[in-house]
Design an enzyme around this catalytic site. Structure first.
Site, PDB file in Angstrom:
ATOM      1  N   LYS A  76      37.348   3.005   1.737  1.00  0.00           N
ATOM      2  CA  LYS A  76      36.557   3.023   0.234  1.00  0.00           C
ATOM      3  C   LYS A  76      35.391   3.971   0.129  1.00  0.00           C
ATOM      4  O   LYS A  76      35.416   4.674  -1.053  1.00  0.00           O
ATOM      5  CB  LYS A  76      36.045   1.451   0.204  1.00  0.00           C
ATOM      6  CG  LYS A  76      35.179   1.451  -1.141  1.00  0.00           C
ATOM      7  CD  LYS A  76      34.626  -0.187  -1.107  1.00  0.00           C
ATOM      8  CE  LYS A  76      33.525  -0.327  -0.086  1.00  0.00           C
ATOM      9  NZ  LYS A  76      32.071   0.058  -0.741  1.00  0.00           N
ATOM     10  N   ASP A 367      26.817  -1.324   7.425  1.00  0.00           N
ATOM     11  CA  ASP A 367      28.194  -2.181   6.869  1.00  0.00           C
ATOM     12  C   ASP A 367      28.762  -2.996   7.747  1.00  0.00           C
ATOM     13  O   ASP A 367      29.750  -3.617   7.514  1.00  0.00           O
ATOM     14  CB  ASP A 367      28.980  -1.060   6.271  1.00  0.00           C
ATOM     15  CG  ASP A 367      28.472  -0.343   5.093  1.00  0.00           C
ATOM     16  OD1 ASP A 367      27.438  -0.926   4.390  1.00  0.00           O
ATOM     17  OD2 ASP A 367      29.206   0.659   4.550  1.00  0.00           O
TER      18      ASP A 367
HETATM   19  N1  EPU Z   1      17.839   5.436  -1.117  1.00  0.00           N
HETATM   20  C1  EPU Z   1      16.576   5.925  -1.702  1.00  0.00           C
HETATM   21  N2  EPU Z   1      16.784   6.740  -2.751  1.00  0.00           N
HETATM   22  C2  EPU Z   1      18.017   7.306  -3.259  1.00  0.00           C
HETATM   23  C3  EPU Z   1      19.145   6.643  -2.560  1.00  0.00           C
HETATM   24  C4  EPU Z   1      19.018   5.760  -1.572  1.00  0.00           C
HETATM   25  O1  EPU Z   1      15.526   5.383  -1.098  1.00  0.00           O
HETATM   26  O2  EPU Z   1      17.875   7.921  -4.264  1.00  0.00           O
HETATM   27  C5  EPU Z   1      17.770   4.655  -0.015  1.00  0.00           C
HETATM   28  C6  EPU Z   1      18.362   3.054  -0.100  1.00  0.00           C
HETATM   29  O3  EPU Z   1      17.588   2.311  -1.110  1.00  0.00           O
HETATM   30  C7  EPU Z   1      18.847   2.587   0.972  1.00  0.00           C
HETATM   31  C8  EPU Z   1      19.016   3.809   1.898  1.00  0.00           C
HETATM   32  O4  EPU Z   1      18.518   4.906   1.094  1.00  0.00           O
HETATM   33  O5  EPU Z   1      17.504   2.017   1.496  1.00  0.00           O
HETATM   34  C9  EPU Z   1      20.276   4.117   2.153  1.00  0.00           C
HETATM   35  O6  EPU Z   1      21.229   4.136   0.955  1.00  0.00           O
HETATM   36  P1  EPU Z   1      22.426   5.354   0.772  1.00  0.00           P
HETATM   37  O7  EPU Z   1      22.037   6.267  -0.508  1.00  0.00           O
HETATM   38  O8  EPU Z   1      22.648   6.124   1.918  1.00  0.00           O
HETATM   39  O9  EPU Z   1      23.494   4.329   0.531  1.00  0.00           O
HETATM   40  P2  EPU Z   1      24.560   4.498  -0.705  1.00  0.00           P
HETATM   41  O10 EPU Z   1      25.194   5.891  -0.863  1.00  0.00           O
HETATM   42  O11 EPU Z   1      24.066   3.827  -1.833  1.00  0.00           O
HETATM   43  C10 EPU Z   1      26.766   4.220   1.006  1.00  0.00           C
HETATM   44  C11 EPU Z   1      27.895   3.135   0.884  1.00  0.00           C
HETATM   45  C12 EPU Z   1      27.415   1.825   1.447  1.00  0.00           C
HETATM   46  C13 EPU Z   1      26.836   1.879   2.735  1.00  0.00           C
HETATM   47  C14 EPU Z   1      25.614   3.194   2.540  1.00  0.00           C
HETATM   48  C15 EPU Z   1      25.109   3.448   3.924  1.00  0.00           C
HETATM   49  C16 EPU Z   1      29.293   4.135  -0.772  1.00  0.00           C
HETATM   50  C17 EPU Z   1      30.000   3.756  -2.335  1.00  0.00           C
HETATM   51  N3  EPU Z   1      28.527   3.135  -0.580  1.00  0.00           N
HETATM   52  O12 EPU Z   1      25.986   3.574  -0.169  1.00  0.00           O
HETATM   53  O13 EPU Z   1      28.553   0.862   1.532  1.00  0.00           O
HETATM   54  O14 EPU Z   1      25.985   0.656   3.295  1.00  0.00           O
HETATM   55  O15 EPU Z   1      25.989   4.336   2.288  1.00  0.00           O
HETATM   56  O16 EPU Z   1      26.146   3.760   4.933  1.00  0.00           O
HETATM   57  O17 EPU Z   1      29.476   4.932  -0.306  1.00  0.00           O
HETATM   58  C18 EPU Z   1      29.601  -0.908   1.557  1.00  0.00           C
HETATM   59  O18 EPU Z   1      30.603  -0.607   1.736  1.00  0.00           O
HETATM   60  O19 EPU Z   1      29.486  -2.386   1.846  1.00  0.00           O
HETATM   61  C19 EPU Z   1      28.452  -0.457   1.245  1.00  0.00           C
HETATM   62  C20 EPU Z   1      27.022  -0.995   0.762  1.00  0.00           C
END
Ligand code: EPU
Length: 489
Positions: A76, A367
């Site tokens: 996904k 995850d």
């Molecule tokens: N963060 C910030 N600022 C930002 C972006 C992120 O502070 O601008 C922080 C977030 O608050 C969090 C951390 O960075 O504490 C990690 O967030 P990240 O941006 O890496 O996660 P994401 O891109 O929102 C993706 C996956 C998640 C997975 C995370 C970490 C997708 C669609 N989602 O989320 O997947 O947990 O990376 O590996 O790619 C899931 O599949 O259940 C899921 C939540």
């Protein structure tokens, strides 16, 4: 065969005519022509939504012993950014092994509404974004999940403008978008928050320009979004402290196949030479390491032996090391087939508890944290689970306690009391409040004695393709009930 386009032509916002996006990054001749792709069956012209799963319940009768082989679906979290990245490309892309999930359906439907031509053949999607005439994806849809916000990068880069609602997604923490915004500004974009929306445009209508940017946290989504934007920026972009997740590598491979020039994917620094246009390409989504990890944990929790493919073992080293340390036997049958056994002949009396701390790749995946917590309730001794990625990813603990799990939460750490004789869980009613937390309840239900009833299935359906069918084939006793229908679905 006649081709049916899934083309929802109701753009919610047409680009500002004073900044016509025809000035940006257009290439007249598509490299891949639809008619040459020879689809293998009639395309689906309209996606059924998964909203009806809101009222359904999963009824699991345990304890279950699993056996057999489970096929692993496409990832996904690799599919979502790659679908968004097709907005960077002129011409048609053919994306295979896309998991059929509510999140991927939402992404496809948003792209269709913006004017993309889309054909869906099972897990294969043909997509051509040349007809996109809107730079504002539907706000309600963007608010449903995190992946939709990734579109801000390609929209800005190709069309010079993007208006995005703030993203939704699982309620597991604050999930800000500051890194995305700072990074896009470093590429020359003007980004403002107005009327609750992120409004972004390329300064002076000149398009994005390459630049250097260090992420304050290696955010997966921000790395992916900035990579897409930099591919079409003028000049070289250097992104440091980026995410090293396999999904970032998949995105870079897809974009490079489309003519981009991205070096360093998988390391903490990306060097991206901007191109004036990208073409469409064919790409197969890698197997979902989180789904594979979830099934491995299911085998361990139920003291079963199952095999699975395709998997990429190097994507899962952290979990495999922990499972081996607990006493599970992992056998690699082929380059992409793994077997995990936790039957007593292989593990002895009981599995040993262990500690985890989640972190960015190659650290322990957040995850898989809730599902691993369930395993630890069945292992010897006291274990600790420290969540360091999302500050609110412990809501499953309350629900697991309803099944008798002995877990105490202190801030972002859970203390898990194991049990010398495997699972002591017993069936109960519980609610899936987020995707992975919800899945942890399913795993607990498989190990629990008696009947477990799980509500909130829409959260689980966001991330696990054909979950019921896969578990049933492995021998689980479960059914899905729609209360208003009063029969299993
Ligand atoms: N963060 C910030 N600022 C930002 C972006 C992120 O502070 O601008 C922080 C977030 O608050 C969090 C951390 O960075 O504490 C990690 O967030 P990240 O941006 O890496 O996660 P994401 O891109 O929102 C993706 C996956 C998640 C997975 C995370 C970490 C997708 C669609 N989602 O989320 O997947 O947990 O990376 O590996 O790619 C899931 O599949 O259940 C899921 C939540």
């Amino acid at each position: 065969m006649a081709a049916f386009f899934f083309c929802l032509s109701k753009p919610s916002r047409v680009s500002n005519p004073e900044r016509p996006f025809t000035r940006f990054r257009r290439k007249p001749v598509p490299l891949v022509v639809l008619s040459k792709l020879q689809p293998h069956s009639q395309p689906i012209t309209q996606y059924q939504t998964h909203t009806q799963t809101h009222n359904q319940k999963l009824i699991i009768t345990g304890p279950c012993r699993l056996s057999g082989h489970v096929p692993i679906s496409g990832s996904k979290n690799a599919a979502l950014p790659i679908l968004a990245a097709t907005l960077c490309c002129s011409g048609t892309s053919k994306i295979s092994n896309v998991p059929d999930l509510s999140d991927t359906r939402t992404m496809v439907s948003i792209l269709g509404e913006m004017g993309a031509e889309i054909e869906v053949y099972g897990n294969e999607i043909l997509i051509n974004t040349d007809g996109v005439r809107s730079v504002e994806p539907d706000s309600d849809e963007i608010g449903k999940f995190r992946g939709g916000f990734f579109m801000i990068g390609p929209l800005l880069a190709r069309f010079g403008e993007a208006v995005m609602a703030l993203p939704g997604g699982c309620d597991i923490g604050a999930r800000p978008v500051d890194v995305y915004i700072q990074g896009l500004r470093a590429l020359g974009a003007v980004v403002e928050l107005r009327d609750g929306k992120v409004q972004a445009y390329a300064a002076d209508g000149r398009g994005l320009v390459g630049g250097s940017f260090q992420l304050h946290y290696p955010s997966v989504g921000a790395t992916e979004t900035l990579t897409m934007a930099a591919c079409l920026a003028d000049g070289v972009t250097v992104l440091s402290n980026v995410a090293k997740e396999p999904e970032v590598i998949c995105l870079a491979k897809f974009l490079n196949d489309c003519g981009a020039c991205i070096e360093g994917a998988g390391s903490d620094k990306l060097v991206i030479k901007g191109k004036s246009w990208l073409h469409g390409s064919r790409y197969t989504i890698a197997p979902d390491r989180i789904e594979a990890g979830t099934f491995m944990l299911a085998a361990a929790i139920t003291r079963s032996c199952i095999s699975m493919s395709p998997v990429i073992p190097s994507h899962m080293s952290c979990l495999l090391d922990k499972l081996k340390a607990a006493g599970c036997k992992i056998r690699q049958w082929t380059h992409d087939t793994l077997e995990i056994s936790a039957i007593s002949a292989d593990v002895g009396e009981n599995l040993k508890g262990f500690n985890i701390k989640t972190g960015p790749f190659p650290g322990f995946p957040t995850d898989l944290q809730p599902q691993t917590t369930v395993l630890l309730t069945t292992c010897n001794g006291l274990s600790t689970v420290e969540e360091s990625v999302f500050e609110k990813r412990m809501s499953h603990v309350n629900e697991l306690q309803k099944l008798g799990a002995k877990i105490q939460v202190c801030g972002s750490t859970a203390l898990v009391s194991g049990n010398d004789k495997g699972s002591a869980l017993s069936g109960s009613c519980a609610v899936a409040r987020d995707l992975r937390g919800g899945m942890s309840l399913v795993l607990a239900g498989l190990a629990a004695k008696g009947t477990t009833e799980i509500d909130g299935l829409a959260n689980i359906d966001r991330g696990y393709e054909n979950l019921d069918m896969k578990l049933r084939f492995l021998g689980a006793d479960l059914k899905r009930l729609a209360p208003h229908l009063a029969f299993p679905v």
